[in-house]
Design an enzyme around this catalytic site. Structure first.
Site, PDB file in Angstrom:
ATOM      1  N   GLU A 123       4.042  -0.784   3.580  1.00  0.00           N
ATOM      2  CA  GLU A 123       3.599   0.581   3.289  1.00  0.00           C
ATOM      3  C   GLU A 123       4.780   1.367   2.718  1.00  0.00           C
ATOM      4  O   GLU A 123       5.908   1.251   3.199  1.00  0.00           O
ATOM      5  CB  GLU A 123       3.107   1.262   4.562  1.00  0.00           C
ATOM      6  CG  GLU A 123       1.893   0.606   5.201  1.00  0.00           C
ATOM      7  CD  GLU A 123       0.572   1.101   4.614  1.00  0.00           C
ATOM      8  OE1 GLU A 123       0.628   1.964   3.700  1.00  0.00           O
ATOM      9  OE2 GLU A 123      -0.486   0.646   5.065  1.00  0.00           O
ATOM     10  N   HIS A 170       0.839  -1.200   0.000  1.00  0.00           N
ATOM     11  CA  HIS A 170       0.000   0.000   0.000  1.00  0.00           C
ATOM     12  C   HIS A 170       0.871   1.246   0.000  1.00  0.00           C
ATOM     13  O   HIS A 170       2.006   1.228   0.467  1.00  0.00           O
ATOM     14  CB  HIS A 170      -0.901   0.026   1.244  1.00  0.00           C
ATOM     15  CG  HIS A 170      -1.892  -1.092   1.309  1.00  0.00           C
ATOM     16  ND1 HIS A 170      -3.177  -0.979   0.855  1.00  0.00           N
ATOM     17  CD2 HIS A 170      -1.771  -2.357   1.766  1.00  0.00           C
ATOM     18  CE1 HIS A 170      -3.815  -2.125   1.032  1.00  0.00           C
ATOM     19  NE2 HIS A 170      -2.975  -2.976   1.591  1.00  0.00           N
TER      20      HIS A 170
END
Length: 227
Positions: A134, A61
């Site tokens: 992330e 992400h």
């Protein structure tokens, strides 16, 4: 890519129907969350296949506020399992100068219960490791808060290559741990350069050295298979 229709419209979190897909792993609908439903069924089939050893799940992400790349991992009652899952992010920190272990966090937040990392961490057994990787939308920091380096497409690709390199290091390390008496042939003459893992690369909290929180035992069989 589990959100093709949302990304096509310019979204990065919600699907065309407005669902945050990384909150519906526990019970995805084949109508409302078709990509999640399909991938979840595939993972369960792989997990139940005795010929397949499913060892890693990593979803990727972008992060809109924090710098660098970092990971989220899970907390387990089993102290050894909890400590073992810290190995991969630590190795990645050695390979990637833009990866921050100090921002890496192991948690069991209630608001994250529907994520792939949390759900599959409870479904799969202790030989599987589930993470969220992330990566900042904007930049990574080297050496201090004033030395932010904007991410480019090439920098993102470089981090991906470093993730692949970390898998190589992880399985080399695993073979040494499992077979300490076996001779290990040298595959390269020079060692890869190691990047110092600083402790101030973002504002996340790392709990790899702490005592894991208590956690209820999850059932290994997925109830949604019967529906």
């Amino acid at each position: 890519m589990l959100n093709p229709d949302g990304v096509y419209l310019g979204n990065y979190r919600c699907s065309l129907m407005g669902f945050d897909l990384n909150r519906h792993w526990a019970n995805p609908s084949p109508w409302a969350h078709p990509t999640l439903h399909g991938v979840k069924q595939l993972i369960i089939e792989m997990y139940n296949n005795p010929k397949i050893n499913l060892e890693f799940y990593i979803d990727i992400h972008a992060h809109s506020t924090m710098m660098n790349g970092f990971m989220y991992g899970n907390i387990f009652e089993d102290e050894e399992r909890f400590q073992r899952q810290a190995v991969f992010p630590k190795l990645l920190c050695q390979n990637a100068e833009d990866f921050s272990y100090s921002s890496t966090s192991f948690n069991r937040d209630a608001v994250k219960a529907g994520t792939g990392r949390r759900f599959l961490g409870g479904l799969l057994n202790d030989t599987s490791y589930c993470y969220t990787l992330e990566v900042s939308f904007y930049s990574y920091v080297l050496g201090g808060p004033t030395s932010a380096v904007p991410y480019t497409e090439e920098a993102y690709m470089k981090l991906g290559r470093n993730v692949a390199r970390t898998f190589l290091d992880y399985y080399r390390l695993n073979s040494l741990v499992e077979r300490p008496l076996a001779p290990t042939p040298k595959t390269r003459k020079e060692k890869l350069p190691l990047h110092k893992c600083t402790t101030q690369r973002g504002q996340g909290n790392s709990h790899a050295g702490g005592k894991p929180e208590k956690r209820s035992q999850a059932h290994l069989k997925d109830q949604s298979l019967s529906t």
